[in-house]
Enzyme design. Structure first.
Site, PDB file in Angstrom:
ATOM      1  N   SER A 199       0.909  -1.078   0.064  1.00  5.54           N
ATOM      2  CA  SER A 199       0.043  -0.056   0.042  1.00  5.54           C
ATOM      3  C   SER A 199       1.011   1.263  -0.183  1.00  5.54           C
ATOM      4  O   SER A 199       1.741   1.511   0.788  1.00  5.54           O
ATOM      5  CB  SER A 199      -0.869   0.059   1.205  1.00  5.54           C
ATOM      6  OG  SER A 199      -1.288   1.213   1.524  1.00  5.54           O
TER       7      SER A 199
ATOM      8  N   HIS B 255      -1.136  -0.920  -4.213  1.00  8.25           N
ATOM      9  CA  HIS B 255      -2.459  -0.765  -3.688  1.00  8.25           C
ATOM     10  C   HIS B 255      -2.659   0.950  -3.215  1.00  8.25           C
ATOM     11  O   HIS B 255      -1.523   1.445  -2.656  1.00  8.25           O
ATOM     12  CB  HIS B 255      -2.621  -1.575  -2.364  1.00  8.25           C
ATOM     13  CG  HIS B 255      -4.038  -1.347  -1.807  1.00  8.25           C
ATOM     14  ND1 HIS B 255      -5.228  -1.951  -2.210  1.00  8.25           N
ATOM     15  CD2 HIS B 255      -4.512  -0.741  -0.678  1.00  8.25           C
ATOM     16  CE1 HIS B 255      -6.392  -1.563  -1.572  1.00  8.25           C
ATOM     17  NE2 HIS B 255      -5.856  -0.884  -0.322  1.00  8.25           N
TER      18      HIS B 255
ATOM     19  N   ASP C 115      -4.805   3.566  -1.489  1.00  2.00           N
ATOM     20  CA  ASP C 115      -5.816   3.994  -0.572  1.00  2.00           C
ATOM     21  C   ASP C 115      -6.367   5.436  -0.847  1.00  2.00           C
ATOM     22  O   ASP C 115      -5.429   6.477  -0.572  1.00  2.00           O
ATOM     23  CB  ASP C 115      -5.225   3.951   0.808  1.00  2.00           C
ATOM     24  CG  ASP C 115      -5.158   2.258   1.050  1.00  2.00           C
ATOM     25  OD1 ASP C 115      -6.125   1.542   0.886  1.00  2.00           O
ATOM     26  OD2 ASP C 115      -3.815   1.941   1.176  1.00  2.00           O
TER      27      ASP C 115
ATOM     28  N   MET D 114      -8.764   8.279   0.502  1.00  2.00           N
ATOM     29  CA  MET D 114      -9.531   8.788   1.488  1.00  2.00           C
ATOM     30  C   MET D 114     -10.045  10.319   1.456  1.00  2.00           C
ATOM     31  O   MET D 114      -9.254  11.205   1.012  1.00  2.00           O
ATOM     32  CB  MET D 114      -8.875   8.804   2.755  1.00  2.00           C
ATOM     33  CG  MET D 114      -8.114   7.500   3.088  1.00  2.00           C
ATOM     34  SD  MET D 114      -7.188   7.381   4.373  1.00  2.00           S
ATOM     35  CE  MET D 114      -6.529   5.732   4.429  1.00  2.00           C
TER      36      MET D 114
ATOM     37  N   HIS E 174      -8.525   1.642  -4.028  1.00  2.00           N
ATOM     38  CA  HIS E 174      -9.470   1.339  -2.858  1.00  2.00           C
ATOM     39  C   HIS E 174     -10.179   2.778  -2.377  1.00  2.00           C
ATOM     40  O   HIS E 174      -9.259   3.644  -1.679  1.00  2.00           O
ATOM     41  CB  HIS E 174      -8.737   0.760  -1.446  1.00  2.00           C
ATOM     42  CG  HIS E 174      -9.415   0.509  -0.380  1.00  2.00           C
ATOM     43  ND1 HIS E 174      -8.849   0.112   0.814  1.00  2.00           N
ATOM     44  CD2 HIS E 174     -10.618   0.619  -0.143  1.00  2.00           C
ATOM     45  CE1 HIS E 174      -9.768   0.139   1.717  1.00  2.00           C
ATOM     46  NE2 HIS E 174     -10.945   0.567   1.484  1.00  2.00           N
TER      47      HIS E 174
ATOM     48  N   MET F 134     -11.739  -5.508   5.334  1.00  2.00           N
ATOM     49  CA  MET F 134     -10.637  -4.314   6.322  1.00  2.00           C
ATOM     50  C   MET F 134     -10.447  -5.137   7.517  1.00  2.00           C
ATOM     51  O   MET F 134     -11.470  -5.748   8.253  1.00  2.00           O
ATOM     52  CB  MET F 134     -11.329  -3.075   6.295  1.00  2.00           C
ATOM     53  CG  MET F 134     -11.426  -2.248   5.170  1.00  2.00           C
ATOM     54  SD  MET F 134      -9.983  -1.896   4.416  1.00  2.00           S
ATOM     55  CE  MET F 134      -9.006  -1.297   5.541  1.00  2.00           C
TER      56      MET F 134
ATOM     57  N   ASP G 294      -6.556  -6.412   4.326  1.00  2.24           N
ATOM     58  CA  ASP G 294      -5.900  -5.148   4.127  1.00  2.24           C
ATOM     59  C   ASP G 294      -6.121  -4.525   5.738  1.00  2.24           C
ATOM     60  O   ASP G 294      -7.028  -4.243   6.250  1.00  2.24           O
ATOM     61  CB  ASP G 294      -6.669  -4.100   3.053  1.00  2.24           C
ATOM     62  CG  ASP G 294      -6.158  -2.755   3.070  1.00  2.24           C
ATOM     63  OD1 ASP G 294      -5.242  -2.567   3.892  1.00  2.24           O
ATOM     64  OD2 ASP G 294      -6.703  -2.010   2.294  1.00  2.24           O
TER      65      ASP G 294
ATOM     66  N   SER H  24       2.681  -0.579   6.088  1.00  4.08           N
ATOM     67  CA  SER H  24       3.804  -0.112   7.122  1.00  4.08           C
ATOM     68  C   SER H  24       4.729  -1.533   7.187  1.00  4.08           C
ATOM     69  O   SER H  24       5.941  -1.363   7.031  1.00  4.08           O
ATOM     70  CB  SER H  24       3.324   0.066   8.388  1.00  4.08           C
ATOM     71  OG  SER H  24       2.210  -0.500   8.928  1.00  4.08           O
TER      72      SER H  24
HETATM   73  C1  DX5 Z   1      -6.210   1.557   5.668  1.00  6.17           C
HETATM   74  C2  DX5 Z   1      -5.862   1.199   4.236  1.00  6.17           C
HETATM   75  C3  DX5 Z   1      -4.844   0.183   3.989  1.00  6.17           C
HETATM   76  C4  DX5 Z   1      -3.468   0.718   4.960  1.00  6.17           C
HETATM   77  C5  DX5 Z   1      -3.047  -0.465   5.432  1.00  6.17           C
HETATM   78  O1  DX5 Z   1      -7.308   2.508   5.475  1.00  6.17           O
HETATM   79  O2  DX5 Z   1      -7.030   0.888   3.443  1.00  6.17           O
HETATM   80  O3  DX5 Z   1      -4.497  -0.051   2.949  1.00  6.17           O
HETATM   81  O4  DX5 Z   1      -2.678   1.295   4.085  1.00  6.17           O
HETATM   82  O5  DX5 Z   1      -1.688  -0.185   6.036  1.00  6.17           O
HETATM   83  P1  DX5 Z   1      -0.977  -1.129   7.163  1.00  6.17           P
HETATM   84  O6  DX5 Z   1      -0.468  -2.446   6.231  1.00  6.17           O
HETATM   85  O7  DX5 Z   1      -0.001  -0.412   7.784  1.00  6.17           O
HETATM   86  O8  DX5 Z   1      -2.071  -1.608   8.107  1.00  6.17           O
HETATM   87 ZN    ZN Z   2      -6.591  -0.246   1.388  1.00  4.22          ZN
END
Ligand code: DX5
Ligand code: ZN
Length: 225
Positions: A8, A33, A35, A37, A67, A138, A177, A200
């Site tokens: 991600s 990936h 993300d 928001m 996403h 999730m 995820d 991470s």
């Molecule tokens: C959270 C995102 C994830 C996030 C995952 O809302 O959808 O894709 O980046 O990050 P880690 O692997 O650090 O939990």
């Molecule tokens: Zn995601």
């Protein structure tokens, strides 16, 4: 069954995003990936279609999994696909006509996905499964990287895998995820997940390629397939 690992970009260094995208590509990951928001559906802002376009420009051959954590994903589907999304995932809890949104995504010829928050029941997916190429569970509350995995989601992965197997869709893609590492990825794989997003955990590695390969291998082994 394909076992895939998707770093991600949320966990990348935004000061040098171009080279972070190239790092993902050269790690041998199956996709990047992204993300998205909106500070409304989730309590955080990330980035928009320009970063999807950047990923396409830097690494044209790297699959882009997008996403959308947006209250109104339906209003942005076209922009993300024009920017280069290869799959678009919307939340089943979004404030729009889910049927129409998934149909629109597929009409562009890209993969469609539905996402569930950790608290949402698998039953919410049932009216739409025939319009989905993949489902994303999730395993943290969406909005931030670096959170701890929520193991209460595990039985729901199994529930969906049983449902899709029963419907004859034995190669249906189930993604997880949030808080994914070697241990939690393997736990999800044992319940039927086959696509693994990790932010991470992968970006903190000095050898991302080694970690991508090991995560993929450990998950495939845990799946028992
Ligand atoms: C959270 C995102 C994830 C996030 C995952 O809302 O959808 O894709 O980046 O990050 P880690 O692997 O650090 O939990
Ligand atoms: Zn995601």
């Amino acid at each position: 069954m394909n076992f895939e690992v998707l770093p991600s970009l949320l966990a990348a260094d935004y000061g040098r995003l171009g080279s972070e995208i190239l790092k993902v590509e050269s790690s041998g990951a199956d996709a990047v990936h992204l993300d998205i928001m909106d500070a409304h559906f989730v309590p955080n802002l990330s980035f928009g279609p320009d970063v999807v376009a950047l990923a396409k420009r830097e690494a044209p051959g790297l699959f882009r999994s997008v996403h959308l954590m947006l209250s109104r994903p339906d209003l942005y589907i076209a922009r993300f696909i024009e920017a280069g999304a290869d799959s678009v995932q919307i939340h089943v809890e979004a404030d729009c006509d889910i049927w129409q949104a998934l149909t629109a995504i597929r009409a562009y010829g890209v993969r469609s996905g539905l996402v569930l928050r950790p608290q949402t029941a698998v039953a919410a997916l049932k009216p739409y499964l025939h319009l989905c190429d993949e489902v994303l569970f999730m395993t943290v509350n969406p909005g931030y990287g670096g959170q701890s995995f929520m193991s209460e989601v595990l039985p729901k992965i199994k529930e969906l895998r049983t449902l899709t197997d029963g419907a004859g869709r034995r190669d249906f893609d189930i993604m997880v995820d949030g808080g994914i590492n070697y241990e939690t990825g393997a736990q999800c794989a044992a319940q039927g997940a086959n696509l693994f997003v990790a932010g991470s955990f992968l970006f903190k590695q000095s050898d991302m390629a080694g970690a991508v390969a090991e995560l993929r291998e450990r998950c495939a082994a845990a799946s028992g397939l």
